[in-house]
Structures are given as structure tokens and as C-alpha cells.
Design an enzyme around this catalytic site. Structure first.
Site, PDB file in Angstrom:
ATOM      1  N   ASP A 207       0.841  -1.264   0.164  1.00 29.42           N
ATOM      2  CA  ASP A 207      -0.097  -0.015  -0.090  1.00 29.42           C
ATOM      3  C   ASP A 207       0.994   1.238   0.102  1.00 29.42           C
ATOM      4  OD1 ASP A 207      -2.339   1.717   0.182  1.00 29.42           O
ATOM      5  OD2 ASP A 207      -3.429   0.022   1.221  1.00 29.42           O
ATOM      6  N   HIS A 255     -14.181  -1.845  -6.110  1.00 29.59           N
ATOM      7  CA  HIS A 255     -15.280  -1.049  -5.970  1.00 29.59           C
ATOM      8  C   HIS A 255     -14.978   0.463  -5.804  1.00 29.59           C
ATOM      9  CE1 HIS A 255     -14.995  -1.305  -1.290  1.00 29.59           C
ATOM     10  NE2 HIS A 255     -14.947   0.039  -1.345  1.00 29.59           N
TER      11      HIS A 255
END
Length: 349
Positions: A207, A255
Site C-alpha cells: 500500500d 469498488h
């Protein structure tokens, strides 16, 4: 004498559903107020308490305290015996500050960031732009300079992700897996929980640098420093992704982005995996008709106010993209969790 006509053609339906939809915010704002006042934390510390005792510790007058306690009891957050209130089990477990799976961060995040932005949802619909942040100022909603995101979001997601990972860990057999790369792994909740439940696993959180700093703290707290590590990077711009892993996890990632971006992410995952390696996609999936379930459909609306291109997709759409990326025969596992209702497992031939 004037005769009055009597209406006899009332509709068979009633507006009860509409009333529930209209007043849904009453429940949330009552709940959020109780979290902000640390009602549940104080009741955990004080034990079963009277109205007067709660009013005193919260420094409120009796009337508003009475109304708040009644509301929380009606929502299943408090229980009352005689004249004393105590936390319901769900509140004691998840709404007491300092508990391992504290959920109050997510409540505060929604209250402070998303609720005000939802007041401008019509603006978001008309402009097709987020209302929680300004794309002219930030590169993404996950930027380090966003103070609310840094203060609340990652802590908020940790509880949700932990229990979603637990559901996945129970539903999927990880016996043949060894090394997991958690792409966009956030605070490390998924890798921490999966490695706890399956001690033969090791994992890496991939990340942004400031997010990896948060993950390192959570990994250390969990005592898994020898099992889970972090690698800084950006899965949108970095190509290739780190390799050497037999499982890549995308949990509650796709999403956030549009179809083109998601297809690029899946292509990168395919390239990074060895033959026989697996990709796991966990999401709140819509049905093929895109008519529900509500959790997925309304999360999609939330993506309108939170992202520039995100939306919730159907299982069918994910399966199509996976096959187009080169994966074979994706299998589907239903999940019961706050963060996902299904997982797709696809293998690289």
C-alpha cells in the site's frame, strides 16, 4: 344538511416503508451521538446505571439523557433491568473505546465525513463528482494530507476488514497457500487475521507509504512481525506488482475504481502470479440484474460521493473481467460479513 362523501378507495399499501426510509437518519444520528459522547464506554466502566447516573457522567440534563437512552435501547444497543441501563453484548464488544475490535471509529468516520457529504448527494448525481473531497486538490480520497481520512478511516476499516477476513478464512481452504500479497491492504487487518487463523501463511501488505506505517503498527500490536510485513507502493501506477507470492488478495478494492482501471489492476495481478497462483477478490457484489442486495447497491451510492469512478459491480462483471485477464474458471464463495458478501477465487493456468 350537507352530506359528506366518504373516501372508500384507499390504496392497499401503506406508507410505512416510506416512513422507515425517510427517518432512517434518526437511528444513525442517535447512534452516532451516543458514540461521540462515549456512552457505551462509560457504561462499561460504571456498570449498570440509572438515568440520573448516566446524565451525571455524560454531563447532560435528564431529559436529553432519557431520550438518548430510550433510543439506544430501542435500537438494541442497550438493555434495561429495573431502572438501570447496561450495554447490550454488541455494544460492549464493539463500542467501548480500547476494545480490540472497536467499531466506533467507523461510526465517527461516517458521521464526520460521509454524512455531511451525503447532504450534497444530488450535486454528486448531477456532476458525477465526489463530495467528500476535491479531485482538483487531491490525487485520490486516500491521500496522506486528508486529516479526517488519516485520523479515522484506517482505524474504521480495521474492524470491518478483520471480520470480513475471518469470514473468508472460514469459507476458503488456504491449506495449499503459502505467501499472500494483500494489494491495497490498508491497516493489515486481512493479513493479520488470515495469518492468525492459518499459521503456515506469511503475508505482505502492499500500500501507499503512509498507509504502510499504519499497518506496521497494527502488525506489531498483533505480535506478527515475523509473519506479516509491508511493502510501499501504488497499485495504480506501479507495474509490475511485487512477485514471489502464490496468492494475491484484492479485498474491498475494486469498488473504488472504474472498469478500465479495474481491468488494469487484474492484468497486473495476473502478471505477478506464478502458474497455479490464485487471485482472491472480496467485495459487496450486486446481483446480475443490479437490483440488490441493498448493502451492495447503497455502497455503490456511497462510491458516488467518495470516488471519481467507483461503483459496486456484480459477480458476473467480476467473472468476465477475470476471464478476460487470463484467469480460468473463477469459483464463487458466498460470505456473510460487513465488508463483503462474496469472494471470487481465480487461478492462473
Amino acid at each position: 344538511m350537507v352530506e359528506r362523501s366518504v373516501q372508500t378507495d384507499l390504496p392497499g399499501e401503506t406508507p410505512i416503508l416510506l416512513m422507515q426510509l425517510t427517518t432512517g437518519f434518526w437511528s444513525f444520528k442517535s447512534f452516532a451521538a451516543a458514540v461521540e459522547l462515549e456512552l457505551f464506554t462509560q457504561l462499561s466502566l460504571q456498570g449498570p446505571s440509572t438515568l440520573q447516573e448516566v446524565a451525571s457522567v455524560l454531563e447532560l440534563e435528564e431529559r436529553p439523557t432519557d431520550l438518548l437512552l430510550a433510543a439506544c435501547a430501542s435500537l438494541g444497543l442497550l438493555e434495561k433491568t429495573g431502572d438501570r441501563y447496561r450495554n447490550a453484548t454488541v455494544a460492549e464488544e464493539f463500542l467501548v473505546v480500547g476494545r480490540p475490535y472497536y467499531f466506533g471509529g467507523f461510526v465517527r468516520y461516517c458521521d464526520q465525513r460521509e454524512y455531511p457529504a451525503w447532504h450534497r448527494v444530488v450535486e454528486a448525481l448531477r456532476t458525477n463528482k465526489p463530495t467528500t473531497w476535491d479531485p482538483k486538490v487531491q490525487d485520490s480520497p486516500f491521500a496522506a494530507e486528508d486529516p479526517v481520512m488519516m485520523a479515522l478511516f484506517w482505524e474504521a476499516m480495521h474492524s470491518i476488514s478483520t471480520f470480513t477476513a475471518r469470514s473468508l478464512g472460514d469459507a476458503h481452504d488456504f491449506a495449499e497457500s503459502r505467501r499472500i500479497l494483500d494489494v491495497g491492504g490498508g491497516s493489515g487487518a486481512f493479513t493479520i487475521e488470515l495469518c492468525r487463523r492459518h499459521p503456515h501463511l506469511t503475508a505482505t501488505v502492499f500500500d501507499l507509504p503512509h498507509v504502510c506505517g499504519i499497518a506496521k503498527g497494527k502488525i506489531t500490536e498483533a505480535g506478527l512481525g515475523d509473519t506479516v510485513d509491508t511493502t510501499s507502493g501504488n497499485f495504480l501506477s506501479d507495474d509490475p506488482l511485487p512477485d514471489g507470492y502464490d496468492v494475491i488478495l484484492l479485498s474491498m478494492i475494486l469498488h473504488d475504481w472504474d472498469e478500465e482501471t479495474n481491468r488494469q489492476i487484474l492484468d497486473k495481478c495476473y502478471a505477478a502470479l506464478p502458474p497455479g497462483g490464485a487471485l482472491i477478490v472480496c467485495e459487496l457484489e450486486l446481483n446480475p440484474e443490479r437490483t440488490g442486495p441493498p448493502a451492495a447497491a447503497l455502497m455503490g451510492m456511497n462510491m458516488l460521493i467518495e470516488t471519481t469512478g467507483g461503483k459496486n459491480y456484480s459477480q458476473t462483471e467480476y467473472e468476465t473481467w477475470l476471464v478476460d485477464a487470463g484467469f480460468e474458471h473463477p469459483s464463487h464463495i458466498p460470505l456473510e460479513a460487513a465488508g463483503a458478501n462474496g469472494a471470487l477465487i481465480a487461478v492462473k493456468a
